[in-house]
Every structure is written in C-alpha cells, then in structure tokens.
Design a protein around this motif. Structure first.
Motif, PDB file in Angstrom:
ATOM      1  N   GLU A 178       0.831  -1.205   0.000  1.00  0.00           N
ATOM      2  CA  GLU A 178       0.000   0.000   0.000  1.00  0.00           C
ATOM      3  C   GLU A 178       0.869   1.261   0.000  1.00  0.00           C
ATOM      4  N   ASP A 242      -6.987  -3.280  -2.471  1.00  0.00           N
ATOM      5  CA  ASP A 242      -6.152  -4.189  -1.689  1.00  0.00           C
ATOM      6  C   ASP A 242      -6.841  -5.551  -1.581  1.00  0.00           C
ATOM      7  N   ARG A 361       6.165  -4.436   8.364  1.00  0.00           N
ATOM      8  CA  ARG A 361       5.194  -4.096   9.401  1.00  0.00           C
ATOM      9  C   ARG A 361       5.562  -4.774  10.717  1.00  0.00           C
TER      10      ARG A 361
HETATM   11 MG   LIG Z   1      -1.783  -3.833   3.153  1.00  0.00          MG
END
Ligand SMILES: [Mg+2]
Ligand SMILES: Nc1ncnc2c1ncn2[C@@H]1O[C@H](COP(=O)(O)OP(=O)(O)O)[C@@H](O)[C@H]1O
Length: 494
Positions: A178, A242, A361
C-alpha cells in the motif's frame, strides 16, 4: 561532495569494475591489497568508505570492521563477496557493515547499490530523517532500498510510476504494497487527485459492490439516498484495491467492465458515468493459482497485471534491515523521547537473522514494543520477542565487547533493576562472604575487606547482617564451642 573510498580487493577485475563505477559517481578511489595497507591508508587521510573483499579479511573480520567504525570519521564498510552466505552476511551487518555486496551483480545493479550507499554517506538520509518518518504521503525515494533486491525493484517501480497503466502489486503481507501504491500515486500525474484505498476482503459482497460502484436511491433496502462509489470519488486519482484476490467473482466481472469501458454504473442505476481512475491492485495470495482454480477471472487477471510488481520479502533484502531499524528508532524516539536511542549489536544480529514473516510491518511493531519495554539506552536482545531473540548470538557470545574486559556473569533479572539496588545486594553478598570467612569476627572481616571495623559495623547494621549468624559455621568447622545461632541463608551453604 567528493568522497574518498578505499577499494581493498585482490582480484583486478573486481577493482577495475567497481573502481570505474565509483569514480563515475564522484568518488576518489584508493586501491589496497591487504589489511595493513588499509590501516596505513586510513592513518594517512580521512576516508568515507571502505569496500573490502571478503577473502582479504582473514582472521577476525568482525574486529576489523568494529575498529574501522571506531575511527573518527566512522568510515562506512562494505563487504564484497562472491558467495551467498546469509548467516555470514547477518554477522557482518551486525558488526556495523553498511552492506554486503554480491560481486556477481550486473553492472546496473552494482551502480544502483553504490549510488544508494553514497547518497547515504553524503547525508541524504540525515536530511530525510529531519522530517517525520514515515511520511504519510511517501515518495519512492522514501523506500529504504540499500539491498540489490530493492534497488532493482525500485528501478522498475520508478519507471511505471509516471505512466497511467493499471498495476498489480504482489507481495507478502507487510512488505509495503500500500505504501508503494501511495508513492506511485504521489509521484505520478495524478498526485493532485485522491488516493482511495479499498480493502476487498473487509466487506461483504453487497457492501463492497455499492462501495466501489455506488448505488441509486432505493437500489436495495436501506438505500434511502443515492451514493457515489469509489470510482466516482477517485476520478482523476488512484483507486487502490487491496486484497484483490478475495474479490467475489460476480464483482470481478463488474470491475473488468469498468476497466474496459472507463465508465461506471451505480447499483440499481441505468446511467453509465465516465470515470478516469488509475487502478492499482494488490494481493498477498498466489493469484495465478486462484486463476488456475477458477476462483479468479483470467481476463481480469490479465487486465490488471499489464504491469505486475513483485515486492521482495524482507528476508530477501536483509541489507535494508539496519537502516529500517535506524529510521523507526528515530521515529519512535520523537514520540516517546525517553526511550532507547539505538540497538545493541546482539539485538541487531538477531533481527538480521530472523525470517520476518510479517515483513516491514512486523519489524516496525517489534521496534515500537522493544522501545517501550527496554530499560536500556540501546535495545538489547532480551527486549525482543522470544522468536527473534533465539536467532541472535548466545548470551555468552553477545556479552563480549572488543577491547573491554569480559564482564562478570550478571543475573538477567538485574538488568531490570536500578544500579543502587544492585550495588546494595552485591555489597550484602560480599559482606556475608567476608564475615563467613572471618567466622563472624568483625575485626578480621574488616581487615579482609580493607575497611575500618566501625564502617563494617555500620554496613552490617544497614544490611541486616549479625556477626553471631556467622559464628556457628566457624564453631562446626573449627570444632569450637560457640553458642548455637539462628539460621541464616548464608549458613546453609555447603
Ligand atoms: Mg496492506
Ligand atoms: N522500504 C520501506 N521503507 C520504509 N518503510 C517501509 C518500507 N516498506 C514498508 N514500509 C512500512 O511498512 C508498513 C507496512 O506497509 P504496507 O504498505 O501497509 O504493507 P502491505 O500493504 O504490503 O501489507 C508501512 O507502515 C510502511 O510505512
């Protein structure tokens, strides 16, 4: 800025190739054929970068790297190797090497990595870190991409950003799909329009349908007002779809029609409205497998994947890990100023060796948590979650520091307590040993400890130690006739 680099390698083909690239990038290059020559070079003149081939660094390369990093200008060290050895690579990066360069890379890839290394040395990074990181509206240059894998990936991403083509971004969760879509939107022709993300897996089929395409008044129960869908809202901007792999097949057909006709029809409506939207789709699933299983329309797949970009997982680009850690440590320090300011080598080594199933992440979450829980100035191995910590060096190994005496084995739980408390407990333990050795005779114990008996009395009182408690052992040992005394922990020692 004209930089100065030392190129230490034995193979003339390598020095010729890399030297040419570096000189073309405004770097003064000095050749060296041994470690001794490196030292005499750095003694003579300040040096920004040292490129050293792996085979030149016999003996203990880690120590050499640490000593180089300890020089006043802290030259950056880049190791050149023709072997793929991830654990050795992790060790090099953990000792403070900036990168491990594979010499088999193509000319372009090698130049790309050199450019990134030089930009970092020239302070491009420092300038970027001055502003908030990570930026909400990222640029392609905000992507940490020291690794060859990311370099070649970003080169392609840069080329497609300016175009208007539909993109399909593939990659595991947390790799930055993203973020990349945002950066592409930001750098492209549509940056004045909106960037609208929609998660295709988060909504039921009917909600997703009206979210994407809008609906007319009365189209279904509860649709009391007409509503514009994302295609209309993202007109002249970018729509980020997404988890496209999870889109129900019925909607896949509708999406394909919008992409082909460039018009959208709301649910329950008749009218087709022209829309100008760039679609960037992303998925972490094996979409070709879905196509083969007929769970994803083949025609839509081909339509979306005019250009498909496969983002490398973090474990395939470990060279980026140190810089990612730096960036996010700085970022969280802005938020919680009293936290750790960096990462200790043992923790870095563990993070370099870990597999990172959750990619960037996961790394961000690990750093945030470690900074909140760590009582240290630097994040230590034991501030990390178990699964990462076990990838690092064993405790005995990681305690060793170059040029420092080997520290005493400190009980782990001490690290969470303040120094005065630790000192008090060490003092108590020490006095107990001395008193026991002196069989409870204070004069003798004071002599052993090298302090005045009155000072010892004072300390014994503060520590709750009584000379009588140490006289029983002596009575037994020496066969003497002292009175029995109350039990004390130190008496129970064998
Ligand atoms: Mg994502
Ligand atoms: N190369 C990178 N450099 C710095 N931060 C990154 C990089 N790649 C990803 N991130 C960060 O990782 C986080 C997760 O990225 P995201 O785009 O949400 O992943 P995905 O969509 O693939 O699951 C974001 O907060 C982003 O800022």
């Amino acid at each position: 800025m004209l930089l100065r680099a030392i190129l230490a390698a034995k193979k003339p083909t390598l020095t010729g190739r890399l030297g040419g690239i570096l000189e073309g990038l405004d770097v003064g290059v000095e050749g060296c054929a041994s470690v001794d020559e490196i030292w005499s070079q750095v003694a003579r003149e300040s040096t920004d970068l040292i490129f050293a081939s792996r085979e030149l660094l016999e003996g203990n390369p880690a120590d050499l790297v640490r000593s180089i990093r300890g020089l006043p200008e802290a030259p950056d060290v880049v190791i050149l190797t023709d072997q793929e050895n991830p654990s050795e690579q992790a060790r090099f990066l953990a000792t403070g090497c900036l990168a491990v360069l594979h010499t088999g890379l193509s000319e372009d890839a090698l130049r790309g990595v050199c450019e990134a290394i030089l930009a970092r040395r020239r302070g491009g990074l420092a300038a970027r870190l001055g502003s908030v990181f990570p930026p909400e509206q990222p640029k392609l240059s905000d992507f940490v991409s020291l690794s060859p894998a990311m370099q070649s990936f970003m080169a392609v991403a840069g080329r497609v950003a300016a175009s208007n083509t539909t993109l399909l971004i593939l990659g595991e969760t947390g790799v930055g799909k993203e973020w990349l879509a945002r950066a592409i939107h930001q750098e492209g022709l549509r940056s004045t329009g909106r960037f609208l993300p929609v998660n295709c897996a988060a909504l039921t089929e009917s909600l997703l349908e009206s979210e994407l395409f809008g609906h007319e008044e009365g189209a279904f129960t509860g649709a009391s007002r007409a509503r514009r869908g994302c295609f209309e809202l993202a007109h002249r901007g970018t729509l980020f779809l997404d988890e496209i792999g999870e889109m129900p097949t019925h909607l896949q057909g509708r999406l394909l029609r919008v992409l082909q006709d460039r018009t959208v029809r709301r649910v329950g409506g008749e009218k087709s409205r022209p829309v100008d939207v760039r679609v960037i789709a992303a998925t972490n699933c094996d979409i070709r497998k879905k196509v083969a299983e007929k769970a994803f329309r083949e025609d839509l797949y081909y339509r979306l994947s005019v250009v498909s970009l496969a983002m490398p997982p973090l474990r395939g680009r470990r060279e980026d890990i140190p810089e990612l850690i730096d960036n996010y440590v700085n970022y969280f320090r802005n938020q919680f100023p009293h936290c750790a300011a960096g990462i200790a080598p043992n923790a870095l080594e563990a993070m370099l060796a870990y597999e990172w199933p959750g990619n960037v992440r996961e790394l961000i979450n690990v750093i945030e948590r470690a900074m909140l829980v760590s009582p240290h100035d630097l994040i230590q191995g034991n501030d990390l979650p178990e699964e990462i910590r076990i990838c690092g060096p064993s405790e005995a190994e990681s305690d060793r520091q170059p040029n420092l005496p080997a520290p005493l084995e400190l009980p782990q739980q001490w690290l969470a307590r303040p120094l005065p408390e630790i000192l008090a407990s060490v003092e108590r333990a020490y006095l107990a040993i001395v008193l026991e050795t002196a069989a409870g005779r204070v004069g003798k114990a004071a002599e052993l400890a090298g302090i005045d008996p009155r000072v010892l009395y004072d300390k014994m009182r503060r520590c709750g130690l009584r000379k009588e408690d140490f006289q029983k052992n002596a009575a037994q040992d020496e066969g003497g006739n002292h009175q029995p005394v109350p039990a004390h922990p130190s008496n129970s020692r064998p």
